[in-house]
Scaffold this motif. Structure first.
Motif, PDB file in Angstrom:
ATOM      1  N   ASN B 181       0.846  -1.197   0.000  1.00 42.66           N
ATOM      2  CA  ASN B 181       0.000   0.000   0.000  1.00 42.66           C
ATOM      3  C   ASN B 181       0.876   1.238   0.000  1.00 42.66           C
ATOM      4  OD1 ASN B 181      -1.765  -2.023   0.583  1.00 42.66           O
ATOM      5  ND2 ASN B 181      -2.849  -0.886   2.165  1.00 42.66           N
ATOM      6  N   PRO B 182       0.442   2.325  -0.628  1.00 36.15           N
ATOM      7  CA  PRO B 182       1.148   3.584  -0.424  1.00 36.15           C
ATOM      8  C   PRO B 182       1.013   4.016   1.047  1.00 36.15           C
ATOM      9  CG  PRO B 182      -0.817   3.881  -1.802  1.00 36.15           C
ATOM     10  CD  PRO B 182      -0.669   2.422  -1.570  1.00 36.15           C
ATOM     11  N   THR B 183       1.984   4.760   1.540  1.00 33.62           N
ATOM     12  CA  THR B 183       1.989   5.057   2.981  1.00 33.62           C
ATOM     13  C   THR B 183       0.760   5.830   3.444  1.00 33.62           C
ATOM     14  OG1 THR B 183       3.490   6.791   2.333  1.00 33.62           O
ATOM     15  CG2 THR B 183       4.442   4.953   3.562  1.00 33.62           C
ATOM     16  N   ILE B 184       0.107   6.585   2.529  1.00 32.33           N
ATOM     17  CA  ILE B 184      -1.068   7.337   3.018  1.00 32.33           C
ATOM     18  C   ILE B 184      -2.224   6.413   3.367  1.00 32.33           C
ATOM     19  CG2 ILE B 184      -0.674   9.600   1.953  1.00 32.33           C
ATOM     20  CD1 ILE B 184      -2.681   8.574  -0.273  1.00 32.33           C
ATOM     21  N   ILE B 185      -2.273   5.228   2.789  1.00 31.28           N
ATOM     22  CA  ILE B 185      -3.305   4.282   3.238  1.00 31.28           C
ATOM     23  C   ILE B 185      -2.653   2.997   3.723  1.00 31.28           C
ATOM     24  CG2 ILE B 185      -5.305   5.154   1.954  1.00 31.28           C
ATOM     25  CD1 ILE B 185      -4.668   2.898  -0.111  1.00 31.28           C
ATOM     26  N   GLU B 186      -1.678   3.174   4.596  1.00 30.51           N
ATOM     27  CA  GLU B 186      -1.041   2.026   5.254  1.00 30.51           C
ATOM     28  C   GLU B 186      -2.111   1.195   5.957  1.00 30.51           C
ATOM     29  OE1 GLU B 186       1.979   0.156   5.056  1.00 30.51           O
ATOM     30  OE2 GLU B 186       2.713   2.236   5.076  1.00 30.51           O
ATOM     31  N   ARG B 187      -1.917  -0.129   5.924  1.00 33.91           N
ATOM     32  CA  ARG B 187      -2.884  -0.989   6.619  1.00 33.91           C
ATOM     33  C   ARG B 187      -2.785  -0.802   8.130  1.00 33.91           C
ATOM     34  NH1 ARG B 187      -1.740  -4.006   2.505  1.00 33.91           N
ATOM     35  NH2 ARG B 187       0.167  -4.839   3.402  1.00 33.91           N
ATOM     36  N   ASN B 188      -3.920  -1.017   8.806  1.00 32.99           N
ATOM     37  CA  ASN B 188      -3.988  -0.944  10.271  1.00 32.99           C
ATOM     38  C   ASN B 188      -3.614   0.427  10.811  1.00 32.99           C
ATOM     39  OD1 ASN B 188      -4.743  -3.665  10.392  1.00 32.99           O
ATOM     40  ND2 ASN B 188      -2.582  -4.255  10.226  1.00 32.99           N
ATOM     41  N   VAL B 189      -3.796   1.441   9.973  1.00 36.20           N
ATOM     42  CA  VAL B 189      -3.613   2.809  10.439  1.00 36.20           C
ATOM     43  C   VAL B 189      -4.903   3.541  10.111  1.00 36.20           C
ATOM     44  CG1 VAL B 189      -2.310   4.947  10.119  1.00 36.20           C
ATOM     45  CG2 VAL B 189      -1.164   2.728   9.950  1.00 36.20           C
ATOM     46  N   GLY B 190      -5.295   4.444  10.994  1.00 39.68           N
ATOM     47  CA  GLY B 190      -6.536   5.139  10.697  1.00 39.68           C
ATOM     48  C   GLY B 190      -6.929   6.076  11.819  1.00 39.68           C
ATOM     49  N   TRP B 191      -8.238   6.332  11.909  1.00 40.99           N
ATOM     50  CA  TRP B 191      -8.745   7.204  12.945  1.00 40.99           C
ATOM     51  C   TRP B 191      -9.051   6.357  14.178  1.00 40.99           C
ATOM     52  CZ3 TRP B 191     -10.875   7.425   7.931  1.00 40.99           C
ATOM     53  CH2 TRP B 191     -10.494   8.574   7.188  1.00 40.99           C
ATOM     54  N   THR B 192      -8.799   6.913  15.348  1.00 40.72           N
ATOM     55  CA  THR B 192      -9.073   6.171  16.572  1.00 40.72           C
ATOM     56  C   THR B 192     -10.190   6.852  17.350  1.00 40.72           C
ATOM     57  OG1 THR B 192      -6.714   5.786  16.611  1.00 40.72           O
ATOM     58  CG2 THR B 192      -7.943   5.078  18.536  1.00 40.72           C
ATOM     59  N   PHE B 193     -11.119   6.055  17.836  1.00 41.87           N
ATOM     60  CA  PHE B 193     -12.204   6.585  18.656  1.00 41.87           C
ATOM     61  C   PHE B 193     -12.128   5.945  20.022  1.00 41.87           C
ATOM     62  CE2 PHE B 193     -13.577   6.519  14.292  1.00 41.87           C
ATOM     63  CZ  PHE B 193     -14.069   7.815  14.109  1.00 41.87           C
TER      64      PHE B 193
END
Lengths: 236, 360
Positions: B181-193
């Motif tokens: 994946n390109p780093t901007i949509i790295e897996r297991n990375v995202g918004w946290t709630f």
């Protein structure tokens, strides 16, 4: 000169010899009717003209062009449209979509709109129901839709298979009034009917079919006078 | 007509009391486990439930997109295209090689613009490759069998599936590949709630997958409802002979249907790669079967049914083991139990109409 010539056509369903050398002619501007009992080969003849049934021998010529080897969807482009037996409208498509399918081979959006207008003028009931799916229409409305759908191809030769089947007498009158009207506007019509009385009231000429053969042909007046025809088809 | 006669009788005669009995037993079991998990043991907090739900919705979106391919083909040919999952696998590989190539040239992470473009290119290549494969598959494996009894193309489909899986193993090797994946949509990375006592992660790839699934579904619905080709597809699905009388080239419409189903499978394959990360020659098998289950669940041949069935199955698969207090390894068992239950209790599916009888 004949617009459509069916020359000595033989067709088979598996081993069953359905058409045994049918020859018919239709001239431009005519209404020609095929009458005969069930299984005589009337619908098969229409389907052979449309390319749904391939003749094993013989030929079908439309305006000097052999069309019996063309697939069904290309025959439509040659100016032949059929309103099939049993109406066969698309039950899940709306009335309007059914009509659009009739004009499938055409790209002239403006003229298609015009023709739809023309269909709605002939059959105002269809306009009232244009957003309704075909399956919810009554038998008579479905028949109107089937004829209207065939008209949408703007055919020069219109094939009508049993347009009176299963309809109330008043509706049958309506349908035949439209058939005559279409013919007066310049469409050549080949009409298959079991209701010989109605067929003779609109047609110019006719053919009598029996078990895959033409047994009699002539003008409507000649056929009406024929004792065999009177006995077998006119209940006389 | 021969097909009619050779088809086994549909009325699967479970005794009058067995069906309700199975129903009551299954329902009682579910309620008992549900009660246990929610109130007696209280195994999971709200954050965990939220995690399950999110993963279920994302998975459901992918299932729905794949299920649409099954349902489109079934709607027109009354045939289950068992090779559909493998078309998805090949789409995933096409996307994989595209991303590898872009990474090799250094473009993948050169700038945000190039990263986004890379993902778009990967989707396009994956979809085009899968489209071509689906169309060729129809031409080679199904079209020559048109008019044969219904079981024949089905067997051909199973053969095609095995062929594609083994050909992929031969060409790509049996080892698992990791999607880059390109780093901007790295897996297991995202918004946290923050929910309850824990943090819930909503990954970028998950959001991308779900949004794309929804867009594809909307696009397909518009295509089928509004365009001339869509209307022709519906006409052919109803009555091929009359469609031909209208001037519709039936073979071409069938080809187009396979092309659309292939494009959807290809997109699903690339989504799978980006979100799940690992692909190999067998990666399409299980999602393919699940999506088939989803299509049956929604009512096969029915487009909204496939969408609903996919989402339902995805959510059920993610929440089911937790709700029933079962080990998570049993999620596949649960998913396929749904297939069995649907076939017993509602063979036409949730949104299904009685079409198989009339149109077969």
């Amino acid at each position: 000169m004949a617009m459509l010539e069916v020359r000595n056509v033989h067709t088979y369903y598996g081993n069953i010899h359905a058409l045994k050398g049918i020859s018919i002619n239709v001239d431009e501007g005519e209404i020609v009717t095929l009458i005969g009992a069930n299984g005589a080969g009337k619908s098969t003849t229409l389907n052979a003209i449309c390319g749904l049934v391939k003749p094993r021998s013989g030929e079908i010529v439309l305006e000097n062009e052999a069309i019996h080897r063309l697939p069904a969807h290309e025959v439509v482009s040659k100016g032949v449209a059929q309103s099939p037996e049993g109406r066969r409208i698309f039950g899940r498509l709306t009335v309007q979509e059914n009509l659009e399918m009739g004009a499938f081979r055409r790209a002239d959006a403006g003229a298609i709109q015009e023709d739809m207008r023309r269909v709605f003028d002939l059959f105002p009931r269809l306009e009232e129901r244009r957003k309704q799916v075909g399956g919810t229409l009554s038998g008579g409305e479905q028949q109107m839709l089937a004829i209207g759908r065939a008209m949408m191809a703007r055919p020069r030769l219109l094939l009508l298979d049993e347009p009176s089947m299963g309809l109330a007498p008043l509706l049958v009158e309506d349908i035949f009034r439209v058939v005559r009207q279409l013919n007066e506007q310049g469409t050549t019509i080949l009409l298959v009917e079991q209701n010989a009385l109605m067929a003779f009231s609109v047609a110019h000429r006719g053919y009598v079919l029996e078990t895959g053969r033409v047994v009699l042909e002539g003008t409507v007046d000649e056929l009406r006078e024929n004792p065999e025809v009177q006995k077998a088809y006119l209940g006389g | 007509m021969e097909a009619e006669a050779s088809r086994p009788k549909q009325s699967f005669n479970v005794g009058r009391w067995i069906r309700p009995l199975i129903g009551v037993v299954v329902l009682a079991f579910i309620l008992w486990r549900f009660w246990n998990v929610l109130f007696v043991q209280q195994v999971y907090g709200p954050d965990t439930w939220m995690r399950f739900a999110i993963s279920g919705i994302i998975l459901g979106g992918v299932y729905a997109v794949i299920a649409l391919g099954y349902t489109l083909v079934y709607g027109i040919l009354f045939m289950i295209n068992f090779a559909h999952g493998d078309v998805m696998m090949l789409g995933a590989f096409a996307g994989f090689f595209t991303l590898e190539a872009l990474r090799g040239t250094g473009l993948l992470n050169q700038s945000i613009f190039w990263s986004i473009l890379s993902v778009i290119i990967a989707f396009l290549v994956g979809m085009v490759a899968a489209t071509v494969i689906a169309v060729v598959l129809e031409r080679v494996a199904y079209r020559p069998l048109r008019g044969a009894p219904r079981l024949v193309p089905l067997i051909s489909a199973i053969g095609a599936s095995l062929f594609l899986e083994n050909a992929a193993q031969l060409v790509f090797g049996a080892q698992r590949q990791t999607y880059s994946n390109p780093t901007i949509i790295e897996r297991n990375v995202g918004w946290t709630f923050h929910i309850g006592e824990g943090d819930v992660l909503l990954t970028y790839t998950g959001v991308l997958t779900f949004v794309l699934s929804v867009l594809l579904m909307i696009g397909l619905a518009l295509l089928v409802q509004r365009t001339k080709m869509g209307k022709a597809m519906r006409a052919v699905a109803e009555d091929k002979q009359t469609a031909a009388l209208m001037g519709i080239d039936v073979d071409q419409v069938i080809s187009t249907t396979f092309a659309i189903s292939g494009a959807l499978a290809g997109a699903a394959g690339v989504m799978w790669g980006l979100h799940m990360g690992i692909i190999y020659h067998f990666v399409g098998f299980l999602p393919g079967l699940k999506a088939f289950t989803a299509a049956v669940l929604g009512g096969i041949g029915n487009i909204p049914g496939a969408m609903m069935g996919g989402l339902t199955l995805g959510i059920f698969e993610a929440l089911g083991p937790a709700v029933l207090g079962m080990p998570f390894q049993l999620k596949d068992v649960l998913a396929f139990s749904i297939l069995v239950l649907v076939l017993i209790f509602r063979p036409t599916g949730l949104l299904g109409e009685v079409l198989s009888e009339k149109k077969a």
